[in-house]
Motif scaffolding. Structure first.
Motif, PDB file in Angstrom:
ATOM      1  N   THR A 166      -1.642  -6.183 -16.254  1.00 31.68           N
ATOM      2  CA  THR A 166      -1.321  -6.183 -14.832  1.00 31.68           C
ATOM      3  C   THR A 166      -1.646  -4.855 -14.185  1.00 31.68           C
ATOM      4  OG1 THR A 166       0.956  -5.575 -15.333  1.00 31.68           O
ATOM      5  CG2 THR A 166       0.497  -7.911 -14.971  1.00 31.68           C
ATOM      6  N   LEU A 167      -1.686  -3.766 -14.966  1.00 30.87           N
ATOM      7  CA  LEU A 167      -2.005  -2.467 -14.385  1.00 30.87           C
ATOM      8  C   LEU A 167      -3.458  -2.396 -13.952  1.00 30.87           C
ATOM      9  CD1 LEU A 167      -0.119  -0.057 -16.806  1.00 30.87           C
ATOM     10  CD2 LEU A 167       0.560  -0.765 -14.523  1.00 30.87           C
ATOM     11  N   GLN A 168      -4.277  -3.306 -14.430  1.00 38.26           N
ATOM     12  CA  GLN A 168      -5.692  -3.293 -14.097  1.00 38.26           C
ATOM     13  C   GLN A 168      -6.008  -4.219 -12.924  1.00 38.26           C
ATOM     14  OE1 GLN A 168      -7.697  -4.221 -17.746  1.00 38.26           O
ATOM     15  NE2 GLN A 168      -6.535  -2.711 -18.879  1.00 38.26           N
ATOM     16  N   LYS A 169      -5.009  -4.899 -12.403  1.00 37.42           N
ATOM     17  CA  LYS A 169      -5.230  -5.864 -11.333  1.00 37.42           C
ATOM     18  C   LYS A 169      -4.696  -5.312 -10.019  1.00 37.42           C
ATOM     19  CE  LYS A 169      -4.968  -9.784 -14.446  1.00 37.42           C
ATOM     20  NZ  LYS A 169      -4.265 -11.003 -14.782  1.00 37.42           N
ATOM     21  N   PRO A 170      -5.599  -4.995  -9.092  1.00 41.01           N
ATOM     22  CA  PRO A 170      -5.153  -4.420  -7.817  1.00 41.01           C
ATOM     23  C   PRO A 170      -4.184  -5.323  -7.062  1.00 41.01           C
ATOM     24  CG  PRO A 170      -7.538  -4.252  -8.049  1.00 41.01           C
ATOM     25  CD  PRO A 170      -7.037  -5.076  -9.190  1.00 41.01           C
ATOM     26  N   GLU A 171      -4.360  -6.644  -7.155  1.00 41.29           N
ATOM     27  CA  GLU A 171      -3.464  -7.534  -6.419  1.00 41.29           C
ATOM     28  C   GLU A 171      -2.045  -7.477  -6.976  1.00 41.29           C
ATOM     29  OE1 GLU A 171      -5.321 -10.144  -9.609  1.00 41.29           O
ATOM     30  OE2 GLU A 171      -6.077  -8.640  -8.248  1.00 41.29           O
ATOM     31  N   ALA A 172      -1.903  -7.252  -8.265  1.00 40.96           N
ATOM     32  CA  ALA A 172      -0.567  -7.124  -8.863  1.00 40.96           C
ATOM     33  C   ALA A 172       0.101  -5.848  -8.367  1.00 40.96           C
ATOM     34  CB  ALA A 172      -0.662  -7.137 -10.383  1.00 40.96           C
ATOM     35  N   ALA A 173      -0.655  -4.752  -8.321  1.00 34.86           N
ATOM     36  CA  ALA A 173      -0.109  -3.493  -7.821  1.00 34.86           C
ATOM     37  C   ALA A 173       0.247  -3.617  -6.345  1.00 34.86           C
ATOM     38  CB  ALA A 173      -1.110  -2.370  -8.039  1.00 34.86           C
ATOM     39  N   PHE A 174      -0.567  -4.344  -5.597  1.00 32.83           N
ATOM     40  CA  PHE A 174      -0.280  -4.571  -4.177  1.00 32.83           C
ATOM     41  C   PHE A 174       1.037  -5.325  -4.022  1.00 32.83           C
ATOM     42  CE2 PHE A 174      -0.533  -7.359  -0.437  1.00 32.83           C
ATOM     43  CZ  PHE A 174      -0.629  -6.396   0.559  1.00 32.83           C
ATOM     44  N   HIS A 175       1.253  -6.335  -4.848  1.00 34.69           N
ATOM     45  CA  HIS A 175       2.503  -7.093  -4.780  1.00 34.69           C
ATOM     46  C   HIS A 175       3.703  -6.226  -5.152  1.00 34.69           C
ATOM     47  CE1 HIS A 175       0.833 -10.937  -3.740  1.00 34.69           C
ATOM     48  NE2 HIS A 175      -0.020 -10.887  -4.753  1.00 34.69           N
ATOM     49  N   LEU A 176       3.522  -5.350  -6.129  1.00 38.92           N
ATOM     50  CA  LEU A 176       4.598  -4.431  -6.491  1.00 38.92           C
ATOM     51  C   LEU A 176       4.918  -3.516  -5.316  1.00 38.92           C
ATOM     52  CD1 LEU A 176       6.575  -3.141  -8.512  1.00 38.92           C
ATOM     53  CD2 LEU A 176       4.684  -1.671  -9.247  1.00 38.92           C
ATOM     54  N   GLN A 177       3.892  -2.972  -4.697  1.00 38.42           N
ATOM     55  CA  GLN A 177       4.106  -2.083  -3.556  1.00 38.42           C
ATOM     56  C   GLN A 177       4.798  -2.824  -2.411  1.00 38.42           C
ATOM     57  OE1 GLN A 177       0.554  -0.056  -2.235  1.00 38.42           O
ATOM     58  NE2 GLN A 177       1.768   1.668  -1.535  1.00 38.42           N
ATOM     59  N   GLU A 178       4.381  -4.051  -2.157  1.00 38.89           N
ATOM     60  CA  GLU A 178       5.041  -4.868  -1.130  1.00 38.89           C
ATOM     61  C   GLU A 178       6.504  -5.102  -1.474  1.00 38.89           C
ATOM     62  OE1 GLU A 178       2.857  -8.550  -0.756  1.00 38.89           O
ATOM     63  OE2 GLU A 178       2.229  -7.966   1.249  1.00 38.89           O
ATOM     64  N   GLY A 179       6.769  -5.391  -2.742  1.00 38.82           N
ATOM     65  CA  GLY A 179       8.136  -5.628  -3.184  1.00 38.82           C
ATOM     66  C   GLY A 179       9.012  -4.405  -3.008  1.00 38.82           C
ATOM     67  N   ILE A 180       8.483  -3.235  -3.327  1.00 37.39           N
ATOM     68  CA  ILE A 180       9.228  -1.993  -3.147  1.00 37.39           C
ATOM     69  C   ILE A 180       9.561  -1.795  -1.670  1.00 37.39           C
ATOM     70  CG2 ILE A 180       9.051   0.529  -3.248  1.00 37.39           C
ATOM     71  CD1 ILE A 180       7.340   0.087  -5.845  1.00 37.39           C
ATOM     72  N   THR A 181       8.566  -1.982  -0.823  1.00 40.06           N
ATOM     73  CA  THR A 181       8.770  -1.822   0.621  1.00 40.06           C
ATOM     74  C   THR A 181       9.805  -2.813   1.131  1.00 40.06           C
ATOM     75  OG1 THR A 181       6.513  -1.002   0.886  1.00 40.06           O
ATOM     76  CG2 THR A 181       7.610  -1.834   2.865  1.00 40.06           C
ATOM     77  N   LEU A 182       9.722  -4.059   0.675  1.00 41.00           N
ATOM     78  CA  LEU A 182      10.676  -5.076   1.104  1.00 41.00           C
ATOM     79  C   LEU A 182      12.092  -4.739   0.647  1.00 41.00           C
ATOM     80  CD1 LEU A 182      11.193  -7.796   2.484  1.00 41.00           C
ATOM     81  CD2 LEU A 182      10.659  -8.903   0.304  1.00 41.00           C
ATOM     82  N   LEU A 183      12.224  -4.345  -0.603  1.00 40.17           N
ATOM     83  CA  LEU A 183      13.544  -4.000  -1.124  1.00 40.17           C
ATOM     84  C   LEU A 183      14.148  -2.839  -0.336  1.00 40.17           C
ATOM     85  CD1 LEU A 183      15.772  -4.384  -3.260  1.00 40.17           C
ATOM     86  CD2 LEU A 183      14.503  -2.798  -4.702  1.00 40.17           C
TER      87      LEU A 183
END
Length: 118
Positions: free
Chosen positions: A15-32
């Motif tokens: 998952t660290l190699q997939k930009p879309e996964a990192a994007f979702h993590l960043q979105e999740g952090i912002t949402l939280l």
């Protein structure tokens, strides 16, 4: 699996190699963080100045970066990051236990990201 620039990241979870996964993590952090009452009070009341919203966005970016820059992810270090950011950037002292709750939720979110659950 190497990248085009010769950087070999085969030791990292896929998952660290997939930009879309990192994007979702960043979105999740912002949402939280956007649901964290203490942070939102500081932003709405501009306790950190007229740029309090930008400071809250920077906090989300700092948390995201922390996950990838830290060698050993200790929840206490994440709590310290949240506490210091709230205090120094937003002039807000949080004493209601929410820093620990938010840090725990962020760590769970990161673990889910590592396992491909985003």
């Amino acid at each position: 699996m190497g990248s085009l620039n010769g950087d070999n990241r085969s030791s990292f979870p896929s998952t660290l190699q997939k930009p879309e996964a990192a994007f979702h993590l960043q979105e999740g952090i912002t949402l939280l963080l956007s649901r964290w009452h203490g942070l939102q009070m500081a932003v709405q009341n501009q306790w950190g100045g007229h740029d309090s919203f930008q400071k809250s966005q920077q906090l989300a970016a700092d948390v995201f970066s922390w996950f990838f820059q830290s060698k050993a992810l200790e929840i206490e270090d994440l709590e310290n990051l949240l506490h210091e950011s709230m205090l120094l950037s937003l002039n807000t002292e949080i004493e209601d236990g929410s820093i620990e709750e938010v840090a725990e939720q962020l760590m769970i979110m990161y673990e889910e990201y590592l396992h491909g659950n985003h």
